[in-house]
Design an enzyme around this catalytic site. Structure first.
Site, PDB file in Angstrom:
ATOM      1  N   HIS A  33       0.843  -1.200   0.000  1.00  0.00           N
ATOM      2  CA  HIS A  33       0.000   0.000   0.000  1.00  0.00           C
ATOM      3  C   HIS A  33       0.879   1.251   0.000  1.00  0.00           C
ATOM      4  CE1 HIS A  33      -3.679  -2.029   1.846  1.00  0.00           C
ATOM      5  NE2 HIS A  33      -2.752  -2.839   2.319  1.00  0.00           N
ATOM      6  N   GLU A  70       2.464  -0.735   4.400  1.00  0.00           N
ATOM      7  CA  GLU A  70       2.307   0.602   3.839  1.00  0.00           C
ATOM      8  C   GLU A  70       3.676   1.208   3.578  1.00  0.00           C
ATOM      9  OE1 GLU A  70      -0.582   2.293   3.282  1.00  0.00           O
ATOM     10  OE2 GLU A  70      -2.083   1.265   4.534  1.00  0.00           O
ATOM     11  N   HIS A  82      -2.526  -3.048  -3.399  1.00  0.00           N
ATOM     12  CA  HIS A  82      -3.903  -2.815  -2.967  1.00  0.00           C
ATOM     13  C   HIS A  82      -4.813  -2.590  -4.174  1.00  0.00           C
ATOM     14  CE1 HIS A  82      -6.614  -0.665   0.243  1.00  0.00           C
ATOM     15  NE2 HIS A  82      -7.077  -1.845  -0.107  1.00  0.00           N
ATOM     16  N   ASP A  93      -3.436   2.567  -4.882  1.00  0.00           N
ATOM     17  CA  ASP A  93      -2.087   2.402  -4.329  1.00  0.00           C
ATOM     18  C   ASP A  93      -1.550   0.975  -4.540  1.00  0.00           C
ATOM     19  OD1 ASP A  93      -4.143   1.634  -2.399  1.00  0.00           O
ATOM     20  OD2 ASP A  93      -2.588   1.492  -0.868  1.00  0.00           O
TER      21      ASP A  93
HETATM   22 ZN   LIG Z   1      -4.022   0.719   0.453  1.00  0.00          ZN
END
Ligand SMILES: [Zn+2]
Length: 189
Positions: free
Chosen positions: A35, A117, A155, A165
């Protein structure tokens, strides 16, 4: 190699989040989801991602935060621009990062995935420190959970109607090449 103890990277900064629950009985994570996030959008640094994932984002700190401070979300890890790794949820637990999603015909990816992330946006190149850290985490997960490096996705690939993303800025070829240095895989584009 990075050590994982009880689902936590020993070398990461730990910021335990309440935004998780148990995976379904007997499910071992077997998908890695990449992400991006930045708070406020397009800005880097600051304590805001830690606060959002911990459930205590100050809605008065920025107008955008009023829209998102109620969200109960967290990834397992965040990789900051300088390569620092922050972990919010143990890998054995079900972090709330993917939302409505589907991977190879199976819904609810949170059940069986690990979410990482990268601090960033879809269009700004990620830093080399981030690729290096992501590679290190991936290798640790492959070893700890027998995660198949073929099962790494974005994602946007598991929620294509809703999410973009990690975006075109994420260099999958470079990531694969780094991984292939440590793992016995084909560094395909
Ligand atoms: Zn995401």
């Amino acid at each position: 190699m990075m050590a994982i103890i009880d689902g936590w990277l020993s070398s990461a900064r730990h910021v335990p989040s309440p935004h998780f629950n148990q995976r379904p009985q007997g499910v071992i994570p077997h998908l890695l989801v990449v992400h991006n996030i930045s708070l406020p959008p397009g800005e880097f640094g600051g304590p805001w991602i830690d606060q959002l994932f911990s459930g205590n984002l100050d809605p008065t700190a920025h107008p955008y935060f009023q829209e998102i401070n109620h969200l109960k979300v967290a990834a397992h890890c965040l990789i900051r621009r300088d390569g620092e790794i922050v972990q919010y949820v143990a890998f054995d637990e079900r972090a709330w990062h993917a939302g409505q999603s589907s991977y190879q015909g199976v819904d609810n990816c949170n059940d069986f995935s690990i979410g990482i992330e990268l601090e960033g946006t879809d269009d700004i190149p990620y830093t080399e420190a981030q690729y290096q850290a992501l590679t290190s985490i991936t290798v640790a997960l492959v070893n700890a959970y027998s995660l198949d490096p073929e099962h790494i996705t974005g994602h946007s690939d598991i929620a294509p109607e809703r999410k973009t993303d990690p975006g075109p800025a994420f260099d999958w070829k470079h990531y694969r090449a780094l991984l292939s240095h440590y793992l016995d895989i084909n560094p395909r584009g």
